[in-house]
Design an enzyme around this catalytic site. Structure first.
Site, short mmCIF file in Angstrom:
data_model
loop_
_atom_site.label_atom_id
_atom_site.label_comp_id
_atom_site.label_asym_id
_atom_site.label_seq_id
_atom_site.Cartn_x
_atom_site.Cartn_y
_atom_site.Cartn_z
N LYS A 141 -49.02 -1.43 -66.53
CA LYS A 141 -49.40 -0.98 -65.19
C LYS A 141 -49.77 0.50 -65.25
O LYS A 141 -49.58 1.16 -66.25
CB LYS A 141 -48.24 -1.14 -64.19
N SER B 135 -53.93 -8.55 -63.99
CA SER B 135 -53.40 -7.49 -63.12
C SER B 135 -54.00 -6.11 -63.36
O SER B 135 -53.92 -5.25 -62.49
CB SER B 135 -51.88 -7.41 -63.24
#
Length: 181
Positions: A85, A42
């Site tokens: 993230k 990710s």
């Protein structure tokens, strides 16, 4: 008798030393830094599956998180699972994903961390107004990331932020400070 006392003193000194080291280690891991491992794709092309990082847990005690910082937070639906993230939306802002691009307060966010246009805007298809302690995060590999667009992740509260990615310690050829800008 004297020899026995000397041995006991030496042993007590070693036990005290070991307890001190354990205490310092506990304090560092709890309040200063923690090792974590990247699992998944990710955050590619910034971080890769298998990268080992040190998470800075102390900075946010003295300052607010900034846009584009790479942060670590616990995944609320699975114990001992952490996500990594990039902060995109800050408290008080309105975030929306339109035509694959991020808009902050109606203005196109001029950033190039995403590898490609986002195919799925998720819950950000409609404007999301962030509260006073809320953050909107995205993975850099946006079409292969569970992030704030996904209802199972959603927006993050300030208290959810464990810390920011600080140093990559593995693989050794990539060792160094992680750039957030």
């Amino acid at each position: 008798m004297k020899e026995e006392r000397g041995i006991l003193r030496e042993l007590a000194g070693w036990i005290a030393y070991i307890l001190l080291i354990i205490g310092i280690t506990y304090l560092v891991i709890t309040y200063v830094g923690q090792r974590t491992k990247v699992s998944g794709q990710s955050m590619e092309t910034t971080l890769y599956d298998g990268d080992n990082l040190i998470v800075d847990k102390i900075s946010y005690r003295f300052r607010e998180p900034k846009r584009y910082e790479i942060i670590v937070f616990p995944y609320q639906h699975k114990e001992n699972t952490y996500y990594i993230k990039r902060i995109i939306g800050l408290p008080g802002e309105t975030v929306q994903v339109k035509d694959g691009y991020v808009y902050i307060d109606g203005e196109l966010l001029g950033e190039d961390y995403g590898n490609e246009l986002m195919e799925v805007p998720g819950i950000a298809e409609e404007p999301i107004i962030l509260g006073e302690d809320e953050y909107f995060v995205l993975g850099d590999n946006r079409n292969h990331s569970s992030d704030s667009r996904d209802p199972s992740v959603g927006v993050l509260h300030r208290e959810d932020l464990l810390g920011r990615a600080w140093i990559r310690i593995w693989p050794l050829h990539e060792f160094g400070r992680i750039s957030h800008e």
